[in-house]
Design a protein around this motif. Structure first.
Motif, PDB file in Angstrom:
ATOM      1  N   LEU A 145      19.164   0.973 -14.883  1.00 47.52           N
ATOM      2  CA  LEU A 145      17.826   1.551 -14.878  1.00 47.52           C
ATOM      3  C   LEU A 145      17.166   1.465 -16.257  1.00 47.52           C
ATOM      4  O   LEU A 145      15.942   1.400 -16.383  1.00 47.52           O
ATOM      5  CB  LEU A 145      17.957   3.015 -14.442  1.00 47.52           C
ATOM      6  N   ASN A 146      17.987   1.466 -17.308  1.00 49.68           N
ATOM      7  CA  ASN A 146      17.453   1.395 -18.674  1.00 49.68           C
ATOM      8  C   ASN A 146      16.607   0.151 -18.929  1.00 49.68           C
ATOM      9  O   ASN A 146      15.796   0.139 -19.845  1.00 49.68           O
ATOM     10  CB  ASN A 146      18.593   1.404 -19.695  1.00 49.68           C
ATOM     11  N   LYS A 205      13.091   1.044 -19.166  1.00 48.07           N
ATOM     12  CA  LYS A 205      12.686   2.174 -20.004  1.00 48.07           C
ATOM     13  C   LYS A 205      11.630   1.819 -21.054  1.00 48.07           C
ATOM     14  O   LYS A 205      10.615   2.509 -21.160  1.00 48.07           O
ATOM     15  CB  LYS A 205      13.902   2.813 -20.674  1.00 48.07           C
ATOM     16  N   ILE A 250      12.743  10.945 -19.873  1.00 51.87           N
ATOM     17  CA  ILE A 250      12.480  10.316 -21.172  1.00 51.87           C
ATOM     18  C   ILE A 250      13.784   9.959 -21.882  1.00 51.87           C
ATOM     19  O   ILE A 250      13.756   9.386 -22.967  1.00 51.87           O
ATOM     20  CB  ILE A 250      11.627  11.227 -22.094  1.00 51.87           C
ATOM     21  N   GLU A 293      17.293   7.907 -22.005  1.00 51.50           N
ATOM     22  CA  GLU A 293      17.967   6.787 -21.359  1.00 51.50           C
ATOM     23  C   GLU A 293      19.353   7.197 -20.880  1.00 51.50           C
ATOM     24  O   GLU A 293      20.008   8.049 -21.478  1.00 51.50           O
ATOM     25  CB  GLU A 293      18.025   5.565 -22.270  1.00 51.50           C
ATOM     26  N   ASN A 294      19.769   6.584 -19.762  1.00 54.43           N
ATOM     27  CA  ASN A 294      21.074   6.928 -19.211  1.00 54.43           C
ATOM     28  C   ASN A 294      22.176   6.169 -19.937  1.00 54.43           C
ATOM     29  O   ASN A 294      21.973   5.067 -20.429  1.00 54.43           O
ATOM     30  CB  ASN A 294      21.128   6.662 -17.711  1.00 54.43           C
ATOM     31  N   LYS A 295      23.347   6.783 -19.963  1.00 52.45           N
ATOM     32  CA  LYS A 295      24.487   6.161 -20.650  1.00 52.45           C
ATOM     33  C   LYS A 295      25.359   5.387 -19.670  1.00 52.45           C
ATOM     34  O   LYS A 295      25.958   4.386 -20.020  1.00 52.45           O
ATOM     35  CB  LYS A 295      25.311   7.245 -21.366  1.00 52.45           C
TER      36      LYS A 295
END
Lengths: 339, 339
Positions: free
Chosen positions: B256-257, B260, A247, A249-251
């Motif tokens: 990948l975001n 999301k 859940i 988000e990646n940075k």
């Protein structure tokens, strides 16, 4: 009516990061309910929006935050059939509409539920966002089977936070899966056990901790903490053909190839998807809240409320945002408006 | 026995990229079958391994490639119960064992199937790797429901290749979903239509082409072509809560975001996962091949064989690898060993 909002994105230690203001009480149309708000809770989305929504320029009108509330229906739109004036309700809301940090709020009846009758408004306000998130992650994304996972293992990264706390309960009570939750302090470990986790591992050096616990891999991973930090560990700990859901988000870019040889899957869960895109199955969130209500009423699930604050007041919101931003918060923090 | 292999990773235009050699005929133990090979097919995995397996240093022993074969069981291990000597079989095989580019091969009986009785060895050899890949992608990863997807849309990127050709057939015949396949040339478009695609779009500027075709978004995407190239388009074309499955590893990090806000999922399908990790459900691939056999025999699915070559010969393999590497190949290319 009175509301709390922001016009600038300010750090939480700035006394003016919230403003209190008067605005017109809205009128419900079509599928909307007008709700008099009794209690709200604060989630990570609150401080993320506070920090980003007015970063580049000051807003002309204050933005009202808040995505978790419980209150009483005061009026209904002409297309509402599932609620009536006087009903006690709980809901999270929509990402792009004015939030619940106010005396009154409009909410689409397709994403609201009746408040559990055995819950106080505070206990109810603690639940919608996190419980819908955990429910969707477990049943709609990972697609766990009710009562059908007893020979499987689920790793929950971030067990003591808001989503983790109800996620542990839901997975354990409804699917019978073995739940391994991560926590790093004694009080968070205790909290996870109270929520029903079968086993606790420390998320610092997660792979080593799992090895110590004799767990080679797991069928499912729910990541409620930090996607970047745990990417490598998740890739190594997931079983072949396993499912990961996150859940957060990646940075930084992530190496998706790490999952390829295992034919593993990565799912996002974002609780606002259904309302943001007005999906055909948007009413599913109403149904989830009603199903949760029955589980709360029969005592199968408990509220994850942990701290209660009081007052529709800028300094109270500042205090709770600060606690939430610390990342050390356990369970849910609720603000009660009406005594 | 005679075999074709590599000791160095050489480009396909090098006449010595394959060597022919003699090696001992293996003996089947435990769950293995010994198969006399009648025909094989070539897949992208063949040239990927050829190019990479002996890139850094020359191999001491030649590596036999080849992951698609049909032939006759000549001997069985003592734990084999589902096959007997004389059975006609078809299978793909395991990533790390010697391949099928040889007179004989050992194959784990848990991942072999009986050859469709109405198929020649060539027609059968064309199918296992691609059909198992497409089957697993559709049913085990995306989890489409048999006969249950008639109001949904599936986009297949790379419709005319080996996996695309059987993927179109499987999706269309078994789930009733609307299949939109990509192809960019007239002959590939015609081929996709023959396989059963409802609609063809050009994958150059895919988003624009989909718009032209009046398709805003799709429930599922199967990417059989290039994950990097189509990432942005896939993120934009997938429906909220939609599912993407890819079989081609990415070359650069992917954002990948982008998936999301839609709560979308990304699945990998790698046909060798089950045998590589010796998963508990490894025998599933035997079952898939048997289920496919029935569908081939009743005429619901057809072989995607398109070109037949002949001879267990280094120059024939070079020619077929070259065709496969061009990316222009349609359907499957098979090499027949026994006339």
């Amino acid at each position: 009516m009175k509301a709390i909002g922001i016009t600038k994105s300010l750090p939480v230690d700035d006394k003016n990061c919230f403003i209190s203001f008067e605005t017109e009480k809205p009128m419900p149309e079509s599928k909307d309910l007008l709700v008099k708000i009794h209690a709200v809770s604060v989630n990570p989305v609150d401080y993320k929006v506070r920090k980003n929504a007015a970063k580049d320029k000051e807003l002309d009108e204050p933005k009202i935050l808040g995505w978790d509330a419980a209150g009483i229906v005061e009026a209904v739109g002409n297309e509402v059939s599932n609620f009536k004036v006087g009903d006690e309700v709980y809901y999270s809301g929509e990402y792009e509409r004015p939030g619940c940090n106010a005396e009154f709020q409009l909410i689409d009846s397709r994403i609201a539920g009746h408040k559990p009758s055995n819950f106080s408004f505070e206990e109810a306000a603690a639940m919608p966002l996190t419980a819908i998130t955990a429910w969707e992650a477990i049943f709609d994304r990972l697609r766990l089977q009710k009562n059908g996972e007893s020979d499987r293992k689920l790793l929950i990264i971030g067990g003591a936070g808001g989503v983790g706390s109800i996620g542990i309960q839901l997975a354990k009570k409804l699917t019978n899966i073995q739940v391994i939750a991560t926590a790093s302090r004694e009080e968070t470990s205790e909290w996870c056990k109270k929520m029903g986790a079968d086993m606790i591992v420390n998320h610092h050096d997660l792979e080593k901790e799992m090895k110590k616990a004799n767990i080679e891999n797991v069928d499912y991973i729910l990541n409620f903490f930090d996607t970047d930090m745990h990417w490598q560990a998740m890739a190594n700990l997931i079983k072949p053909q396993g499912q990961i859901c996150s859940i957060v988000e990646n940075k930084n870019p992530l190496d998706l190839n790490k999952l390829k040889n295992k034919s593993a899957a990565f799912h996002w869960e974002f609780m606002f998807t259904r309302s943001l895109f007005k999906t055909k199955d948007m009413i599913q969130q109403h149904k989830i809240l009603e199903e949760l209500r029955l589980l709360f009423e029969e005592g199968s699930l408990t509220s994850t409320l942990n701290n209660t604050f009081e007052g529709l007041d800028t300094q109270v919101f500042r205090e709770v945002h600060e606690l939430q931003e610390s990342g050390k918060s356990i369970g849910k923090n609720v603000i009660k408006f009406i005594s």
